[in-house]
Design a protein around this motif. Structure first.
Motif, PDB file in Angstrom:
ATOM      1  N   ALA A 100       0.827  -1.210   0.000  1.00 36.78           N
ATOM      2  CA  ALA A 100       0.000   0.000   0.000  1.00 36.78           C
ATOM      3  C   ALA A 100       0.860   1.258   0.000  1.00 36.78           C
ATOM      4  CB  ALA A 100      -0.931  -0.002   1.205  1.00 36.78           C
ATOM      5  N   ARG A 129      -6.167   4.349 -15.066  1.00 36.33           N
ATOM      6  CA  ARG A 129      -6.409   2.999 -14.550  1.00 36.33           C
ATOM      7  C   ARG A 129      -6.271   1.952 -15.651  1.00 36.33           C
ATOM      8  NH1 ARG A 129     -11.109   1.732 -13.062  1.00 36.33           N
ATOM      9  NH2 ARG A 129     -12.311   3.534 -13.762  1.00 36.33           N
ATOM     10  N   LEU A 140      -5.837  -1.985 -10.642  1.00 32.68           N
ATOM     11  CA  LEU A 140      -5.373  -1.228  -9.494  1.00 32.68           C
ATOM     12  C   LEU A 140      -6.446  -1.279  -8.411  1.00 32.68           C
ATOM     13  CD1 LEU A 140      -3.317   0.751  -8.217  1.00 32.68           C
ATOM     14  CD2 LEU A 140      -4.611   2.608  -9.312  1.00 32.68           C
ATOM     15  N   TYR A 142      -7.683   0.581  -5.187  1.00 32.19           N
ATOM     16  CA  TYR A 142      -7.429   1.958  -4.768  1.00 32.19           C
ATOM     17  C   TYR A 142      -8.605   2.573  -4.033  1.00 32.19           C
ATOM     18  CZ  TYR A 142     -10.547   2.977  -8.642  1.00 32.19           C
ATOM     19  OH  TYR A 142     -11.646   2.999  -9.462  1.00 32.19           O
ATOM     20  N   TYR A 143      -8.325   3.672  -3.380  1.00 31.75           N
ATOM     21  CA  TYR A 143      -9.320   4.619  -2.899  1.00 31.75           C
ATOM     22  C   TYR A 143      -8.761   5.990  -3.230  1.00 31.75           C
ATOM     23  CZ  TYR A 143     -13.578   5.509  -0.304  1.00 31.75           C
ATOM     24  OH  TYR A 143     -14.877   5.834   0.023  1.00 31.75           O
ATOM     25  N   ALA A 144      -9.526   6.786  -3.981  1.00 30.83           N
ATOM     26  CA  ALA A 144      -9.028   8.072  -4.480  1.00 30.83           C
ATOM     27  C   ALA A 144     -10.008   9.192  -4.143  1.00 30.83           C
ATOM     28  CB  ALA A 144      -8.805   8.006  -5.992  1.00 30.83           C
ATOM     29  N   LEU A 160      -4.477   9.619  -3.661  1.00 32.22           N
ATOM     30  CA  LEU A 160      -4.708   8.214  -3.990  1.00 32.22           C
ATOM     31  C   LEU A 160      -3.994   7.286  -3.014  1.00 32.22           C
ATOM     32  CD1 LEU A 160      -5.328   5.797  -5.994  1.00 32.22           C
ATOM     33  CD2 LEU A 160      -3.200   6.450  -7.170  1.00 32.22           C
ATOM     34  N   ALA A 162      -3.020   3.548  -3.200  1.00 29.22           N
ATOM     35  CA  ALA A 162      -2.925   2.382  -4.099  1.00 29.22           C
ATOM     36  C   ALA A 162      -2.524   1.189  -3.236  1.00 29.22           C
ATOM     37  CB  ALA A 162      -1.893   2.632  -5.190  1.00 29.22           C
ATOM     38  N   ALA A 165       0.118  -1.635  -5.185  1.00 29.21           N
ATOM     39  CA  ALA A 165       1.100  -1.015  -6.083  1.00 29.21           C
ATOM     40  C   ALA A 165       2.470  -1.665  -5.929  1.00 29.21           C
ATOM     41  CB  ALA A 165       1.203   0.474  -5.790  1.00 29.21           C
ATOM     42  N   ARG A 218     -13.583   4.385  -5.518  1.00 31.51           N
ATOM     43  CA  ARG A 218     -12.996   3.190  -4.928  1.00 31.51           C
ATOM     44  C   ARG A 218     -13.119   2.046  -5.917  1.00 31.51           C
ATOM     45  NH1 ARG A 218     -16.689   0.041  -0.646  1.00 31.51           N
ATOM     46  NH2 ARG A 218     -15.348  -1.602  -1.486  1.00 31.51           N
ATOM     47  N   SER A 219     -12.126   1.175  -5.888  1.00 31.96           N
ATOM     48  CA  SER A 219     -12.138   0.050  -6.812  1.00 31.96           C
ATOM     49  C   SER A 219     -12.990  -1.084  -6.268  1.00 31.96           C
ATOM     50  CB  SER A 219     -10.707  -0.454  -7.037  1.00 31.96           C
ATOM     51  OG  SER A 219     -10.147  -0.895  -5.818  1.00 31.96           O
TER      52      SER A 219
END
Length: 280
Positions: A100, A129, A140, A142-144, A160, A162, A165, A218-219
């Protein structure tokens, strides 16, 4: 509620079998119509005061009761979104502790000198993305959060987290991003979720968020926090088995709700075992 290294405890004075909404409460209350009207007036005044205290951007002058209700619900929904974001970020930051990372993605002006619009930011985020997946062979996680800067042209940028990552040099990540510089950042706090969502709070306070507007992304595939519903005896057993330390409490207080009654809240943030390394 368990979210990674964060434990939230809601202790209710009474066990509620069924939660009634506000209308049902009024319908099931043996009060006169006059008392019900007083209740509604008191509720409107309370919500107006809370809006005035929590958000300077909300102008409540000459607002009708329906407008106040609408603004109050928006304010409440944003706070719920913040709380949910904090929990998801903390939960997944623990699960992906080895990979992370936290970045800020910036935007330069276009060839005509214009700052990026929100529509452009969202479009470029989607393209980024897709490029990420082509380069690294995986989606990816993530939370952005989108935020507007406070200096100069106040350009939009993206904060972001990630979660999955790999190690990436800053210059390679900037090339992949393609819209400006990328700033990796060391997060020196145990409550990662609260750190990131403060950017949402700032945008909301400055009046940059409008009702219905999405300000975070969010993913799919992220883990959700764990809800536990325990009796007093069950909680005492849980506390002993998991060595819950109250000295790590960062906030505690009492609350009242028309729906679940009176209770207390405690937020415990346990120290993280290791610190995250930023990219070079």
């Amino acid at each position: 509620m368990i979210s990674g290294n964060v434990l939230e405890i809601y202790a209710l004075k009474e066990q509620r079998i069924k939660t009634l909404n506000e209308t049902q409460l009024l319908e099931n209350t043996p009060y006169s119509q006059e008392n019900i009207s007083r209740y509604k007036e008191s509720k409107l005044k309370d919500r107006t005061n809370k809006l005035s205290e929590s958000n300077e951007s909300h102008s409540l002058n000459d607002c009708s009761s329906n407008e106040v209700e609408k603004k109050w619900r928006f304010d409440r929904n944003v706070k719920r979104a913040l709380q949910n974001a904090q929990r998801i970020i903390n939960e997944n930051f623990d699960l992906f502790s080895d990979t992370a990372k936290f970045f800020t993605l910036t935007f330069r002006n276009d060839e005509n000198g214009n700052a990026p619009t929100k529509e452009f930011v969202k479009s470029e985020w989607d393209k980024f993305r897709r490029r990420w997946k082509r380069k690294y062979g995986q989606n990816l996680l993530y939370y952005a959060v989108i935020e507007r800067g406070t200096r100069g042209e106040k350009r939009l940028h993206i904060h972001l987290v990630a979660f999955n990552a790999p190690y990436v040099k800053s210059k390679d990540l900037e090339e992949l991003w393609g819209n400006g510089w990328v700033k990796p950042k060391k997060i020196r706090t145990d409550d990662i979720g609260e750190y990131l969502t403060k950017y949402i709070t700032k945008s909301f306070a400055k009046g940059e968020l409008e009702q219905g507007e999405k300000f975070y992304f969010r993913s799919r595939g992220l883990s959700n926090p764990t809800d536990l519903y325990l009796t007093y005896d069950e909680f005492e057993k849980f506390k002993k088995e998991n060595n819950i330390q109250y000295e790590n409490t960062v906030f505690k207080g009492d609350f009242h709700s028309d729906f679940i009654g009176d209770g207390s809240y405690r937020r415990i943030v346990n120290p993280r075992k290791d610190e995250k390394n930023e990219t070079n």
